[in-house]
Design an enzyme around this catalytic site. Structure first.
Site, short mmCIF file in Angstrom:
data_model
loop_
_atom_site.label_atom_id
_atom_site.label_comp_id
_atom_site.label_asym_id
_atom_site.label_seq_id
_atom_site.Cartn_x
_atom_site.Cartn_y
_atom_site.Cartn_z
N ASP A 1 0.82 -1.20 0.00
CA ASP A 1 0.00 0.00 0.00
C ASP A 1 0.86 1.26 0.00
OD1 ASP A 1 -2.60 0.85 -0.23
OD2 ASP A 1 -2.95 1.03 1.92
N ASP B 1 -9.24 -2.17 2.53
CA ASP B 1 -9.01 -1.50 3.81
C ASP B 1 -10.05 -1.90 4.86
OD1 ASP B 1 -6.87 -0.13 2.66
OD2 ASP B 1 -8.18 1.45 1.90
#
Length: 371
Positions: free
Chosen positions: A186, A265
């Site tokens: 990420d 997420d």
């Protein structure tokens, strides 16, 4: 002082809706995963058994995700119709999976009979299930036609819950490996991809819309009502909330702006929550079986992880507001969820038990690979 004033944007309706929805979905995913596992064990039906990740799979997920990200970055316009069609099918199946327990609960409470109709994929298929399939397909069709953000979120939430229910982590060791790898993934694609690819790959992929195959077909066939079908679609791989929700709008924002949060997420922390929730329930069950062991009044690990998730999510949103730039949510979510669980398990002398995990149920349908 101006920076602190900017943080008041977290109290916007869109921000609050995003935070509350994400926290609720993360917990709902873990709870549904626990119920799904119990149901499979109770019925001895492993035709829909979960995949339990091993070390090599945990390492491959960030690599596969990176390849998918680059594919979407360079070839999205060429494959968007195919991606949309695949997403529509997956969304319908996920929505059916999420709604089935509620339909069964209502049926049992009302004492309504549900006669067997036929067999589908070697499984019994009833009238209520047929009705539920029609509802799920209708919901997906409504999304394809309108592209409404509420339907997008509903389908995205269903995909997240179904994913967490079917893809499991065996222990904290594999969980930590996966989360750390995705942490690096990420951070790289949000902060450093522009240096190598000339654009922020993660942001570009997250914000691009897919071509609507329904609109394309209707246009080629010159079908009536073409103007009612949206030409571009937000795929249900993220939650989206309009900043103008309930009249709230931050300065500098336009009515067409959205707040976004990727499904990953929610799903990745949701896998951690599912793991510790299963551990919590197993500990309670062990204590209830043991006559000489008093029931524990200690706070469950899932609440530490869920609280950490909420704190990490708020921190990620605050960082985005203060920096005026996209933030890798896992940069904040990984330490805020994994950290409290490992620290509390160390204090309770249960870290090794969590680290190694309990032995999974072996069956010929589930994909269980021991580390």
């Amino acid at each position: 002082m101006e920076s602190l004033w900017k943080l008041s944007y977290l109290l916007e309706p869109a921000s609050l809706a995003l935070i509350l929805t994400a926290v609720s979905v993360a917990y709902a995913s873990a709870s549904r995963a626990l119920d799904h596992g119990r149901e499979m064990e109770r019925n001895l039906d492993f035709s829909e058994a979960s995949i339990t990740l091993d070390r090599s799979q945990a390492l491959m997920i960030p690599l596969a995700s990176s390849c998918s990200l680059l594919l979407m970055f360079y070839l999205f316009s060429s494959v968007s119709h195919l991606v949309t069609a695949f997403t529509a099918v997956a969304s319908a199946m996920a929505l059916f999976f999420c709604l089935s327990p509620y339909v069964n609960c209502v049926r049992s409470r009302l004492g309504v009979g549900d006669p067997f109709v036929s067999r589908c994929c070697s499984k019994p298929f009833t009238r209520l299930q047929g009705l539920l399939v029609a509802i799920c397909v209708g919901t997906v069709v409504a999304w394809l036609v309108s592209g409404h953000w509420l339907l997008n979120n509903l389908l995205g939430i269903s995909i997240c819950i179904a994913f967490v229910s079917h893809v499991r982590l065996p222990n904290i060791k594999i969980c930590a490996l996966l989360l750390v790898c995705l942490f690096v993934y990420d951070v790289f694609w949000v902060f450093f991809s522009e240096r190598f690819f000339g654009a922020n790959v993660m942001v570009s992929v997250a914000t691009q819309k897919a071509s609507n195959p329904v609109h394309t077909v209707a246009n080629k066939l010159s079908l009536p009502g073409l103007q009612l079908i949206t030409k571009k679609l937000e795929l249900p791989v993220k939650l989206v909330f309009p900043r103008s929700l309930m009249g709230g709008l931050a300065p500098g924002s336009s009515p067409g702006d959205y707040m976004m949060l990727g499904l990953g997420d929610m799903a990745i922390p949701g896998m951690l929550l599912a793991l510790v929730l299963s551990f919590d329930h197993r500990k309670i069950k062990d204590m209830s079986v043991s006559q000489d062991m008093p029931p524990s009044k200690q706070r469950k690990y899932v609440w530490y992880a869920l609280t950490g998730y909420g704190v990490g999510l708020v921190t990620a949103l605050a960082a985005g507001i203060l920096s005026q730039s996209p933030q890798p949510a896992l940069l904040y979510l990984v330490p805020s969820t994994l950290g409290p669980v490992m620290y509390m398990s160390w204090l309770r002398n249960e870290l090794w038990e969590l680290w190694e995990g309990s032995r999974p149920i072996i069956n010929d349908k589930a994909h269980l690979l021991e580390v």
